[in-house]
Every structure is written in C-alpha cells, then in structure tokens.
Design an enzyme around this catalytic site. Structure first.
Site, PDB file in Angstrom:
ATOM      1  N   HIS B  80       0.834  -1.192   0.000  1.00 27.51           N
ATOM      2  CA  HIS B  80       0.000   0.000   0.000  1.00 27.51           C
ATOM      3  C   HIS B  80       0.877   1.253   0.000  1.00 27.51           C
ATOM      4  CE1 HIS B  80      -3.155   2.847   1.160  1.00 27.51           C
ATOM      5  NE2 HIS B  80      -2.410   3.212   2.179  1.00 27.51           N
ATOM      6  N   ASP B 110       7.368  21.147 -26.297  1.00 26.77           N
ATOM      7  CA  ASP B 110       7.417  19.836 -25.636  1.00 26.77           C
ATOM      8  C   ASP B 110       8.508  19.895 -24.571  1.00 26.77           C
ATOM      9  OD1 ASP B 110       6.183  16.860 -26.902  1.00 26.77           O
ATOM     10  OD2 ASP B 110       7.516  16.848 -25.160  1.00 26.77           O
ATOM     11  N   TRP B 149       7.043   0.268   3.912  1.00 28.47           N
ATOM     12  CA  TRP B 149       7.663   0.908   2.752  1.00 28.47           C
ATOM     13  C   TRP B 149       9.088   1.347   3.057  1.00 28.47           C
ATOM     14  CZ3 TRP B 149       8.683   6.153   0.923  1.00 28.47           C
ATOM     15  CH2 TRP B 149       8.667   7.115   1.948  1.00 28.47           C
ATOM     16  N   SER B 178      13.340   6.230 -13.187  1.00 24.54           N
ATOM     17  CA  SER B 178      12.285   6.929 -13.914  1.00 24.54           C
ATOM     18  C   SER B 178      12.161   8.372 -13.435  1.00 24.54           C
ATOM     19  CB  SER B 178      10.957   6.188 -13.712  1.00 24.54           C
ATOM     20  OG  SER B 178       9.860   7.030 -13.951  1.00 24.54           O
ATOM     21  N   SER B 179      12.138   8.551 -12.119  1.00 26.71           N
ATOM     22  CA  SER B 179      11.960   9.900 -11.572  1.00 26.71           C
ATOM     23  C   SER B 179      13.191  10.764 -11.762  1.00 26.71           C
ATOM     24  CB  SER B 179      11.619   9.822 -10.086  1.00 26.71           C
ATOM     25  OG  SER B 179      10.323   9.329  -9.914  1.00 26.71           O
ATOM     26  N   HIS B 262      12.573  12.138   3.826  1.00 31.79           N
ATOM     27  CA  HIS B 262      11.913  13.368   4.177  1.00 31.79           C
ATOM     28  C   HIS B 262      11.676  14.274   2.968  1.00 31.79           C
ATOM     29  CE1 HIS B 262       9.680  15.843   6.662  1.00 31.79           C
ATOM     30  NE2 HIS B 262      10.234  16.832   5.974  1.00 31.79           N
ATOM     31  N   GLU B 264      11.224  13.294   0.147  1.00 28.28           N
ATOM     32  CA  GLU B 264      10.188  12.605  -0.612  1.00 28.28           C
ATOM     33  C   GLU B 264       8.796  13.085  -0.224  1.00 28.28           C
ATOM     34  OE1 GLU B 264      10.030  10.729  -3.148  1.00 28.28           O
ATOM     35  OE2 GLU B 264       7.956  10.042  -3.028  1.00 28.28           O
ATOM     36  N   TYR B 266       7.954  15.972   0.783  1.00 30.96           N
ATOM     37  CA  TYR B 266       7.720  17.281   0.177  1.00 30.96           C
ATOM     38  C   TYR B 266       7.528  17.153  -1.329  1.00 30.96           C
ATOM     39  CZ  TYR B 266       8.637  18.954   4.730  1.00 30.96           C
ATOM     40  OH  TYR B 266       8.546  19.144   6.082  1.00 30.96           O
ATOM     41  N   SER B 277      -2.690  26.791  -5.813  1.00 30.70           N
ATOM     42  CA  SER B 277      -2.552  28.226  -6.096  1.00 30.70           C
ATOM     43  C   SER B 277      -3.319  28.607  -7.357  1.00 30.70           C
ATOM     44  CB  SER B 277      -1.080  28.594  -6.272  1.00 30.70           C
ATOM     45  OG  SER B 277      -0.423  28.591  -5.038  1.00 30.70           O
ATOM     46  N   HIS B 311      14.060  13.483  12.299  1.00 31.80           N
ATOM     47  CA  HIS B 311      12.845  13.499  13.113  1.00 31.80           C
ATOM     48  C   HIS B 311      12.023  12.229  12.895  1.00 31.80           C
ATOM     49  CE1 HIS B 311      10.848  15.893   9.625  1.00 31.80           C
ATOM     50  NE2 HIS B 311      10.380  14.676   9.573  1.00 31.80           N
ATOM     51  N   HIS B 312      12.451  11.401  11.937  1.00 32.07           N
ATOM     52  CA  HIS B 312      11.821  10.087  11.781  1.00 32.07           C
ATOM     53  C   HIS B 312      12.522   9.059  12.645  1.00 32.07           C
ATOM     54  CE1 HIS B 312       9.518  11.393   8.222  1.00 32.07           C
ATOM     55  NE2 HIS B 312      10.576  12.117   7.960  1.00 32.07           N
ATOM     56  N   THR B 337       5.441  27.094   5.214  1.00 33.99           N
ATOM     57  CA  THR B 337       4.181  26.419   4.899  1.00 33.99           C
ATOM     58  C   THR B 337       3.009  27.277   5.342  1.00 33.99           C
ATOM     59  OG1 THR B 337       5.367  24.372   5.413  1.00 33.99           O
ATOM     60  CG2 THR B 337       3.013  24.196   5.012  1.00 33.99           C
ATOM     61  N   LYS B 340       2.200  29.999   3.012  1.00 33.75           N
ATOM     62  CA  LYS B 340       1.393  29.583   1.867  1.00 33.75           C
ATOM     63  C   LYS B 340      -0.084  29.505   2.245  1.00 33.75           C
ATOM     64  CE  LYS B 340       2.970  26.954  -1.315  1.00 33.75           C
ATOM     65  NZ  LYS B 340       3.386  27.986  -2.284  1.00 33.75           N
ATOM     66  N   ARG B 459       1.425   1.141  15.150  1.00 34.97           N
ATOM     67  CA  ARG B 459       1.067   0.948  13.757  1.00 34.97           C
ATOM     68  C   ARG B 459       1.642  -0.366  13.271  1.00 34.97           C
ATOM     69  NH1 ARG B 459       5.022   5.193  10.546  1.00 34.97           N
ATOM     70  NH2 ARG B 459       4.194   4.097   8.746  1.00 34.97           N
TER      71      ARG B 459
END
Lengths: 182, 535
Positions: B80, B110, B149, B178-179, B262, B264, B266, B277, B311-312, B337, B340, B459
C-alpha cells in the site's frame, strides 16, 4: 526535431551536463557514506566513539575517575564473556590495564568480533584506548578461555571541558558477536 | 527542418513509442488511476481486517495459516505504501499533470528530452510489475515483502531470506531511475525552454512547484538508490553495511533512507501546492496573493526539508542535543508552509468566490492539509514523539497530509483540467457527490486514528487489544464511505469520456490566465510551433 527544440539543443545539453555532475556527486556522497559516518563519529566522539592513542601523554592530574566495565554477548555466540574487574579507580591521565575473560562454551571452533562504546557519550572524546582486542577477530576452540587486555587512559584535556566537570564515572561496554564465516 | 516531416503517430506506436508530452502525461494519469485502485484495495483489505479485534479474514488468503495471514498483513502494508507513493501520487502529479501542463504553461512545444520522457513513463509499469511479482515469491517464511515501505535492515536483510525483497529493491531502482530522468527533463525544460518574455519570476506557480519538486528528486533519489543497493549487497554479496556483527550499523540505513524519505514527502505535496494556487486564484477571480512569497516559500520548504530527516528517528537512542536540533529545524518548516496557507486565504479574501468542484477539492485540501500540518508540528517534538513514534498518531498525521493534502490536490487538478485534456465536461452532480463522499469518508477513516495513537495503539499491527476496537470500527466504516466515493469518481470518469458535450478553450473564464487556457480543448497534438507572446 522542430525548429524551437533545435534552438534549445545546446543549452539543454549544457544543463544536462551540470545535472549529471550533481547526480554523480550525490551518488558519490552515498558511496562514501560509510567512511564519512565513521570519520564523523571518530572526530566528534558521537555516540560514545572512543579515541585511539599510541601512548599516554605523561601528564597525570589529581582528578579521580571511576571506570566501570560492562559486557554483552549476542545470542548467536555461545561464549561466556565478562570483565575480570567490575571497575577501577584511575587518575585522569594515568594509564591503566584491565582484562576481560572470554570462554567458548560450545563444541565448535568459533570466531568472534567485538564492538564497544563508552557512556556518558560526551566523555568518549577523552577516552583513549592504547590497545584492545576489539580491532581483531578472536578465534576460540571449544572450551578455550582467554584473558583479553585493554589498556587506556583518560585525556587530561578533559579538565578544560566544562561540560564534563560533573563526570566522575565512565562505563566502557563491549558486545561480542559471532564473526561471519567467509 | 519541417514540422510536418512525418504524420502524427497512430496505433500502438503512438503510445509505446510516444515522444509527446501530452500523450505521455495521459499515460501517467491512467497508470496512476490503476495503481490507486490497487493501492486502495490493499488498504481496504487492511481496514477490513482491523475492523474488529482478532484475525478476521486474512486467513482466507493463506489457507487458514494465522502466522501467514499476519505476514500477509505486513505485505499489504508495504505494498500500500510503495504503490501509493511511487505509483499513484508521483505519477499523477509530476508525470501526469507536470508533463501535460509544464511545457504548455511556459510556452514550450514539448519537454527538453522527449524520448527520455518516454523511458521515464515505461519504466513504471515494469517497476510495478516487479513489486507485484514480489508478493508472490518467498519473502521470509511466507511470500512477499513484509517490512513496510521503509524496508529497514535487519528485518529486510536477515529477517527476509527469500528473494522477494530483492525484487522490491529492483522495483524501487526502476522507479527511482524513472523519476531521476524525469527530474533532469523538467529542469532542462524549465530552465532553457521558456518562451521569450517568460522570466522565472513570471512563471506560473505550478511550474515553480514542479521545479522545486524535481530538484528534490534529483538530490534525494540517489541516496535512496545507494541505501537500497547496500541492502541488496548485504543480502546477497556478503557486505555488512547494516550488520553490527560485521562492524556495520542498522541505524546507517535509517539515516540514508530518511535523508531521501523526508524530501520525498515534500515531493509528494509541493506540486499539489502549485495546483492549489492556480485553482484558488481562478475561482476567487483574483491573482494569487504574494506570488514571490509563494514561490520562495516552496524553495524554502525544499531546502530546509533536506536537514530535518532524523525526526523520523527520534527513538533510535539519539543524543539529546541532536534531538533538540532536529526538533527546532522541523518546526521551522511550518513557517514557509504557514505563509502559503495564509496567502491562499488572502487570495480568497475580497475575491468573487464560486464553488465548482475543483475549488471544493482545493479548499478541502487547504483545510485538511493544515490539520495534518499541525499534528506534524506536534510530532516534530522529540519529547512527544518518544510516546507517539510508530503509533497511529503518526499514521493519522501523514494520511491527513497525503490522503487529504496530496489526494485532494490531485482530484482538484483532475476536475480543473479534465475538460482541457479531453475536451469534455465532467458531470456536475457526480463530481460534487464524489467530493462529499470522499471528504466525509477520509475524515471518518483518519480522524479517529489520532485517538488510537494517543491511546498508544502501535502501527503496522494486524490485531489489537479490545480497548482499541471502537475507533478501529469507525475508521473502517470511513473506508467504506470512501470506497463508494471512489466508485462515484470512476463513474464520473466514464461519463466524462462518453459525454457528447464539448468544452471551449477557456472553461473557467477571465481568471484562468495561464497559457493552457489559450489553446483548444483538447490542445493540438503539437502546440507553440510559433512561440506565444508573453506580456
């Protein structure tokens, strides 16, 4: 390729080169992450990483320090491993020699390696080991018992560090693991 | 060099060998929808199992073997997470909307490297195939990868002796490649191919958001690639990077993973910020408040996002001063943040607001992402996190920011742009029904999970003590509501594509000011063979 893309070909390739260099740098960073990690711990004493020295500086202070000894054995290793002395009292700067005793309780020849650190973590920068068994693998035949020496001293520079004013006791801890058979 | 040197491709070549950013964007969106259904089905199986205490029905998949069923739960959890992150959100926002609209918005014909764009897309079906295959081959004692994950060592090394983890690692390598290639493509396109007059400070905010996002991808993905390669060599080639017995350290893996992990998160939300926006501005009939602040807030979030990863990891035995640093740095991110969020509100203030479906999803996103953000500030505290780490409080936090922040921005973009992409209008009532069912549903799933976490429910567990049963039941009911909402979305998609009506160039009126609204709906196969004039 249409006219607009043609116009941009050179600048796109230039940007591509820069990005590939950046990519290579990031890959390089992770490739040397292990040595970098090790170096960081060695230099800062982070996580209780001790220092290595050739010999004591010769300067001995009046300040006392109790050094206690802890031992652990990983589940996979059927050895008995304990410090010979619970603790020693040393002067800061004075070289000390202590022993751990290890015995192979199983019926096969086993090689073990040890990892170690020191608490409180902030004291580790000043804990200098001159010689110990930690850097080499130890092989014991069934029933064999050995005494493993550790010689160390506490760096007199500790007196200059305000954060360590209240430290009176340092604990050196070893954990023995079964070494991988290659 | 003639543009009409060859006719536009047709048949299977048009898709398999595509070098057209709009077609590739379409393929990414279709892929994301399929992956979202699979990832959502996995979470459905999980929520179904968690509805009541005890092992309910997962044993149906494992011939009655309870231990196998518990491992299967972990496999579902892992699948998941990986599917939603790498095969749904990223393909939808960056591959889908990014490919479709970034070139158009900057007035480019393009992307910089159209063939590499094609490879970026087609790597994804290969990657998801590897992941699906991994569920069917031996992982630990049972099939599939049951690590979560995050794939931490030592569970992923000595704890999973079968080849499933190796396949999952290869899947991540392909998705990462790919990314990275996509990132290179977007950066070159945005830096070099803007139409004359389109300075960086005139670029639409969606383009800014994609630019920041792809820089994060370029810098963070190599570290993930390194970490999982080290996992692969630890598993197969006798290295000991993460093995204490060999002189290594499992915590090293965590540092490397979260240095990627981390940024990731964002990456997952920034394009959504850009989208919101556009949508808030369009449906408030006002230009976005504080354009420069918005653009540089995203840059700030991206930059600071690289120095907060631990922080993880607050509970690994970290030095208290280190925890203090990461606590402070993490809290700092709340500032840009917050800028925004307030700027979106300021955009609406004094505007002429209408509540079309894209605006409903955008407003939902702002409100719900803010809720997720504030629980993030709570978790940022190393002290509090000692109790909350690996509990459902964390699960609630990231699902508010992702199943509501990111997902709502995807749906907002969907309804905003589906008319432009297909030429056909979406059905009004169905789309509103989709919004309300989803809004209510995801809140019923995840709000009670805060209570579960505060009460101490860990969890990644398939069963729990009876004391946690009420909110687990409620949470599963929420899934059912969301499930119906998803079916409504699919119905709406079907009705849209089948619609006989047509949409004009600019569906939304004067306040839709970016370049895609100057083109037909759908746009021609090639656009901007003559560059547009930017004022």
């Amino acid at each position: 390729m249409n006219a607009i893309a043609e116009n941009h070909k050179a600048s796109n390739l230039k940007t591509l080169m820069v990005l590939l260099v950046i990519l290579a740098c990031m890959v390089g960073l992770v490739a040397v992450s292990v040595p970098l990690y090790r170096l960081f711990c060695q230099v800062t004493g982070y996580g209780g990483t001790t220092q290595v020295a050739e010999e004591a500086t010769g300067v001995v202070l009046a300040r006392n320090m109790t050094v206690r000894f802890n031992s652990d054995v990983n589940n996979e290793l059927p050895w008995h491993f304990k410090p010979v002395q619970r603790s020693v009292n040393v002067k800061v700067g004075e070289e000390a020699l202590i022993f751990y005793k290890a015995m192979n309780n199983s019926n096969e020849t086993i090689t073990g390696t040890a990892t170690f650190n020191v608490t409180p973590f902030k004291a580790a920068q000043y804990f200098n080991k001159i010689d110990c068994f930690c850097f080499t693998e130890q092989t014991l035949v069934p029933g064999e018992e050995v005494d493993m020496p550790v010689s160390f001293y506490i760096d007199p520079e500790i007196a200059k560090d305000k954060r360590l004013e209240e430290v009176k006791e340092i604990t050196l801890s070893y954990t023995f693991f079964r070494a991988e058979e290659d | 060099m003639s543009d009409q040197a060859h006719a536009n491709p047709t048949g299977w070549r048009r898709w398999v060998l595509s070098t057209n950013h709009k077609d590739i964007g379409t393929m990414y969106l279709i892929f994301a929808i399929f992956a979202g259904i699979v990832g959502g089905a996995f979470s459905g199986l999980m929520r179904g199992e968690l509805m009541e205490p005890g092992i309910a029905y997962l044993t149906m998949f494992t011939n009655g073997d309870v231990d196998a069923a518990k491992h299967f739960f972990n496999v579902l959890t892992t699948g998941h997470g990986l599917i939603m992150v790498f095969f749904m959100v990223m393909p939808a926002l960056i591959g889908g909307f990014g490919n479709w609209f970034v070139p158009i918005m900057i007035g480019a014909p393009d992307m910089a490297f159209p063939r590499m764009n094609n490879i970026s897309f087609w790597l994804l079906p290969a990657a998801i195939l590897l992941l699906v295959l991994s569920t069917m081959i031996e992982g630990s004692t049972y099939p599939g990868v049951g690590t979560g994950w995050t794939v931490y060592a030592p569970l992923a090394t000595s704890g999973h002796t079968g080849p499933a983890v190796d396949l999952a690692i290869f899947s991540l390598h392909l998705a990462g490649a790919s990314s990275i290639m996509g990132a290179i493509n977007f950066i070159c396109t945005i830096f070099n191919m803007r139409a004359p007059g389109m300075t960086l400070h005139k670029m639409p905010l969606f383009v800014w958001s994609v630019l920041v996002t792809v820089f994060l991808l370029l810098l963070s993905l190599p570290v993930l690639a390194g970490a999982i390669t080290m996992l692969l060599t630890d598993r197969n080639f006798g290295t000991h990077f993460f093995d204490a017995a060999g002189g290594g350290d499992p915590i090293l893996y965590q540092h490397l993973f979260w240095f990627f992990g981390h940024p990731e998160v964002y990456i997952l939300i920034l394009p959504g910020f850009g989208l919101v926006s556009h949508i808030v501005s369009t449906f408030s009939r006002k230009p976005i408040f504080g354009y420069l602040g918005m653009a540089y807030a995203m840059v700030a979030i991206g930059v600071v996002g690289f120095i907060v990863w631990a922080h993880h990891m607050y509970t690994v035995g970290m030095d208290v001063d280190t925890k203090a640093y990461f606590t402070a740095a993490t809290m700092v991110i709340a500032v840009p943040t917050g800028i925004k969020i307030f700027s979106w509100l300021a955009t609406m203030w004094g505007g002429s607001i209408t509540f079309e479906t894209p605006m409903l999803f955008a407003l939902g996103m702002i409100f719900l992402f803010t809720l997720g953000g504030v629980t993030g500030v709570v978790l940022a505290n190393g002290g509090v996190d000692t109790a909350m780490h690996d509990t459902y409080y964390v699960v609630a936090h990231f699902h508010y920011t992702m199943s509501m922040g990111a997902l709502f921005s995807i749906f907002a973009g969907w309804y905003y742009w589906i008319g432009k992409m297909s030429g056909k209008p979406y059905p009004q009532f169905i789309s509103k029904l989709h919004f309300w069912l989803t809004f209510i549903g995801v809140n019923v799933i995840f709000f009670p999970q805060h209570f579960l976490g505060l009460a101490g429910m860990p969890r990644r567990i398939p069963d729990y003590p009876d004391a946690y049963s009420l909110w687990n039941y409620v949470s599963t009911v929420g899934y059912m509501i969301t499930g119906v909402g998803t079916l409504v979305f699919l119905l709406g998609l079907f009705l849209t594509l089948r619609s006989k009506e047509r949409v004009g160039d600019n569906q939304w009126g004067e306040s839709a000011t970016t370049l895609e609204w100057t083109l037909s709906s759908p746009p021609p196969f090639h656009q901007f063979n003559e560059l547009p004039k930017i004022k």
